[in-house]
Design a protein around this motif. Structure first.
Motif, PDB file in Angstrom:
ATOM      1  N   SER A   5      32.073  93.395   9.235  1.00 25.24           N
ATOM      2  CA  SER A   5      31.840  94.792   9.603  1.00 25.24           C
ATOM      3  C   SER A   5      31.285  94.891  11.021  1.00 25.24           C
ATOM      4  O   SER A   5      31.657  95.788  11.791  1.00 25.24           O
ATOM      5  CB  SER A   5      30.857  95.448   8.619  1.00 25.24           C
ATOM      6  OG  SER A   5      31.404  95.510   7.324  1.00 25.24           O
ATOM      7  N   ILE A   8      34.100  94.320  13.544  1.00 26.07           N
ATOM      8  CA  ILE A   8      34.958  95.501  13.624  1.00 26.07           C
ATOM      9  C   ILE A   8      34.244  96.609  14.398  1.00 26.07           C
ATOM     10  O   ILE A   8      34.846  97.326  15.197  1.00 26.07           O
ATOM     11  CB  ILE A   8      35.354  95.975  12.217  1.00 26.07           C
ATOM     12  CG1 ILE A   8      36.282  94.942  11.563  1.00 26.07           C
ATOM     13  CG2 ILE A   8      36.047  97.331  12.273  1.00 26.07           C
ATOM     14  CD1 ILE A   8      36.643  95.254  10.124  1.00 26.07           C
ATOM     15  N   GLN A   9      32.938  96.728  14.174  1.00 27.67           N
ATOM     16  CA  GLN A   9      32.153  97.721  14.908  1.00 27.67           C
ATOM     17  C   GLN A   9      32.165  97.426  16.408  1.00 27.67           C
ATOM     18  O   GLN A   9      32.340  98.324  17.233  1.00 27.67           O
ATOM     19  CB  GLN A   9      30.714  97.735  14.393  1.00 27.67           C
ATOM     20  CG  GLN A   9      29.808  98.744  15.084  1.00 27.67           C
ATOM     21  CD  GLN A   9      28.350  98.562  14.689  1.00 27.67           C
ATOM     22  OE1 GLN A   9      27.761  97.523  14.927  1.00 27.67           O
ATOM     23  NE2 GLN A   9      27.778  99.585  14.060  1.00 27.67           N
ATOM     24  N   LEU A  13      37.006 100.026  16.682  1.00 28.68           N
ATOM     25  CA  LEU A  13      38.326 100.261  16.098  1.00 28.68           C
ATOM     26  C   LEU A  13      38.491 101.702  15.639  1.00 28.68           C
ATOM     27  O   LEU A  13      37.594 102.287  15.041  1.00 28.68           O
ATOM     28  CB  LEU A  13      38.532  99.323  14.904  1.00 28.68           C
ATOM     29  CG  LEU A  13      39.925  99.324  14.299  1.00 28.68           C
ATOM     30  CD1 LEU A  13      40.831  98.419  15.116  1.00 28.68           C
ATOM     31  CD2 LEU A  13      39.877  98.861  12.863  1.00 28.68           C
ATOM     32  N   GLN A  14      39.658 102.266  15.916  1.00 26.10           N
ATOM     33  CA  GLN A  14      40.024 103.595  15.440  1.00 26.10           C
ATOM     34  C   GLN A  14      41.457 103.558  14.928  1.00 26.10           C
ATOM     35  O   GLN A  14      42.357 103.094  15.633  1.00 26.10           O
ATOM     36  CB  GLN A  14      39.913 104.635  16.554  1.00 26.10           C
ATOM     37  CG  GLN A  14      38.499 104.870  17.039  1.00 26.10           C
ATOM     38  CD  GLN A  14      38.437 105.941  18.112  1.00 26.10           C
ATOM     39  OE1 GLN A  14      39.421 106.620  18.384  1.00 26.10           O
ATOM     40  NE2 GLN A  14      37.283 106.094  18.722  1.00 26.10           N
ATOM     41  N   GLY A  15      41.656 104.028  13.713  1.00 28.57           N
ATOM     42  CA  GLY A  15      43.001 104.074  13.148  1.00 28.57           C
ATOM     43  C   GLY A  15      43.666 105.411  13.418  1.00 28.57           C
ATOM     44  O   GLY A  15      43.032 106.461  13.319  1.00 28.57           O
ATOM     45  N   PHE A 116      46.193 100.891  15.478  1.00 26.83           N
ATOM     46  CA  PHE A 116      44.748 100.740  15.549  1.00 26.83           C
ATOM     47  C   PHE A 116      44.392 100.622  17.027  1.00 26.83           C
ATOM     48  O   PHE A 116      44.842  99.697  17.712  1.00 26.83           O
ATOM     49  CB  PHE A 116      44.281  99.481  14.810  1.00 26.83           C
ATOM     50  CG  PHE A 116      44.578  99.500  13.335  1.00 26.83           C
ATOM     51  CD1 PHE A 116      43.888 100.351  12.494  1.00 26.83           C
ATOM     52  CD2 PHE A 116      45.540  98.668  12.791  1.00 26.83           C
ATOM     53  CE1 PHE A 116      44.156 100.376  11.127  1.00 26.83           C
ATOM     54  CE2 PHE A 116      45.814  98.671  11.438  1.00 26.83           C
ATOM     55  CZ  PHE A 116      45.113  99.537  10.601  1.00 26.83           C
ATOM     56  N   TYR A 118      41.630  99.925  19.914  1.00 24.12           N
ATOM     57  CA  TYR A 118      40.392  99.155  20.014  1.00 24.12           C
ATOM     58  C   TYR A 118      40.023  98.977  21.483  1.00 24.12           C
ATOM     59  O   TYR A 118      40.858  99.156  22.386  1.00 24.12           O
ATOM     60  CB  TYR A 118      40.550  97.792  19.326  1.00 24.12           C
ATOM     61  CG  TYR A 118      41.679  96.954  19.883  1.00 24.12           C
ATOM     62  CD1 TYR A 118      41.486  96.120  20.982  1.00 24.12           C
ATOM     63  CD2 TYR A 118      42.961  96.995  19.319  1.00 24.12           C
ATOM     64  CE1 TYR A 118      42.534  95.363  21.493  1.00 24.12           C
ATOM     65  CE2 TYR A 118      44.001  96.239  19.833  1.00 24.12           C
ATOM     66  CZ  TYR A 118      43.780  95.423  20.918  1.00 24.12           C
ATOM     67  OH  TYR A 118      44.816  94.675  21.432  1.00 24.12           O
ATOM     68  N   THR A 170      44.143 109.164   7.526  1.00 25.41           N
ATOM     69  CA  THR A 170      43.730 108.550   8.781  1.00 25.41           C
ATOM     70  C   THR A 170      42.444 107.758   8.606  1.00 25.41           C
ATOM     71  O   THR A 170      42.306 106.635   9.107  1.00 25.41           O
ATOM     72  CB  THR A 170      43.539 109.621   9.868  1.00 25.41           C
ATOM     73  OG1 THR A 170      44.772 110.321  10.068  1.00 25.41           O
ATOM     74  CG2 THR A 170      43.118 108.987  11.186  1.00 25.41           C
ATOM     75  N   THR A 173      42.909 104.385   7.026  1.00 20.78           N
ATOM     76  CA  THR A 173      43.494 103.299   7.809  1.00 20.78           C
ATOM     77  C   THR A 173      42.429 102.320   8.295  1.00 20.78           C
ATOM     78  O   THR A 173      42.701 101.131   8.465  1.00 20.78           O
ATOM     79  CB  THR A 173      44.268 103.845   9.025  1.00 20.78           C
ATOM     80  OG1 THR A 173      43.385 104.567   9.893  1.00 20.78           O
ATOM     81  CG2 THR A 173      45.392 104.749   8.583  1.00 20.78           C
ATOM     82  N   HIS A 174      41.217 102.798   8.526  1.00 22.30           N
ATOM     83  CA  HIS A 174      40.131 101.914   8.950  1.00 22.30           C
ATOM     84  C   HIS A 174      39.813 100.913   7.849  1.00 22.30           C
ATOM     85  O   HIS A 174      39.659  99.708   8.103  1.00 22.30           O
ATOM     86  CB  HIS A 174      38.893 102.749   9.285  1.00 22.30           C
ATOM     87  CG  HIS A 174      37.872 102.038  10.104  1.00 22.30           C
ATOM     88  ND1 HIS A 174      36.972 101.149   9.564  1.00 22.30           N
ATOM     89  CD2 HIS A 174      37.614 102.064  11.438  1.00 22.30           C
ATOM     90  CE1 HIS A 174      36.196 100.668  10.523  1.00 22.30           C
ATOM     91  NE2 HIS A 174      36.567 101.204  11.674  1.00 22.30           N
TER      92      HIS A 174
END
Length: 308
Positions: A5, A8-9, A13-15, A116, A118, A170, A173-174
């Motif tokens: 986590s 990813i933070q 990340l944005q889906g 995604f 990023y 949306t 997706t994350h």
């Protein structure tokens, strides 16, 4: 926060969903290489297709299959039969997303396509561990009930098109990305992600992420993993493909890069936050792992990150 986590933070990340495709008969849709900072993905809601990554073998895709191109590789989506005659594709709207169709009858393929986004500079450690093409199959991935449930919910929301459906899909997706990485990490692969999936070794990585400034020794990390110093070093290297010291340095640089972009704090203070007692030592390490100085990194990447 667990290690995956946190990574990813750091990647910011944005889906985003782009289009829904419903095809029948012959079809072939090219996807050009994505811009830097974008990882394309396709999720088969129903039916099937073939996806041909550039320079790689064709992938057979069925309902529930997900493919991600972490580095934005170009690829072709086509029907399984490879028909020479393809019907023209038109763009409509299904109330949820732009809809590509090539016929009026029942579709043989129902596909969600998106990307995604990023922060490239902040995601380098995470993405460097991923292959050019990452496929997760619900048929082949044991114990992925959560992924199956997530795909089923996305299929339901996309099909019902109730108010707020696009926001729901949306946001999902994350979670889809995180579950795909988890599935990949449990396979017969090496690198940082498989390390996180290891019950004992993953705890050591989490400890390093939680306290990057601590002068971790092999003895301390071995105790976290409930292993002897020698056993820990051996198993860590075999699983990660790098030494614990190399892993710690890379984690420190990723955290430092994130702080350089998100704050206006002095470089020396950020260096101390990640374990370097002098600004010179931090600058030397940063140049080694990131290929540039902290000041130049901040100057060159701040605007890039603002567009994520």
């Amino acid at each position: 926060m667990d290690a995956l986590s946190r990574l990813i933070q750091l990647a910011q990340l944005q889906g985003n969903l782009d289009v829904r495709c419903q095809f029948a008969g012959g079809f072939a849709v090219d996807h050009a290489e994505a811009p830097r900072g974008e990882a394309l993905f396709h999720l088969v809601l129903d039916g099937g297709c073939a996806i041909e990554p550039a320079g790689e073998p064709s992938l057979d895709m069925q309902a529930g299959d997900l493919v991600i191109f972490p580095h934005g590789a170009a690829h072709l989506i086509r029907d399984r039969r490879g028909q020479r005659r393809t019907a023209p594709v038109r763009v409509e709207h299904d109330g949820l997303l732009p809809l590509r169709r090539n016929g009026n009858g029942a579709p043989e393929l129902d596909l969600l396509c998106g990307r995604f986004r990023y922060a490239p500079a902040s995601a380098s450690l995470l993405l460097s561990t991923l292959p050019g093409t990452l496929k997760v199959s619900l048929r082949d991935t044991a114990g992925m009930e959560a992924l199956q449930a997530l795909v089923a919910l996305m299929r339901h929301e996309a099909g019902q098109r109730q108010p707020g459906a696009l926001a729901v899909v949306t946001a999902l997706t994350h979670a889809l990305f995180a579950l795909a990485l988890r599935a990949y990490a449990t396979g017969d692969v090496h690198g940082l992600l498989p390390l996180l999936a290891d019950a004992r070794l993953g705890g050591a990585v989490q400890a390093m992420l939680a306290e990057p400034a601590h002068p971790w020794t092999l003895e301390e990390l071995g105790r976290v993993a409930a292993m002897s110093r020698a056993s820990f070093a051996r198993h860590f290297g075999e699983r990660a493909g790098m030494t614990p010291g190399e892993c710690l340095a890379r984690l420190r640089m990723q955290i430092a890069g994130d702080l350089l972009l998100r704050t206006r704090r002095r470089t020396g203070d950020i260096g101390q936050d990640v374990g370097y007692q002098s600004e010179a030592a931090f600058g030397k390490a940063f140049r080694h792992y990131m290929g540039t100085t902290p000041a130049r990194f901040r100057r060159e990447h701040t605007r890039e990150e603002e567009h994520i």
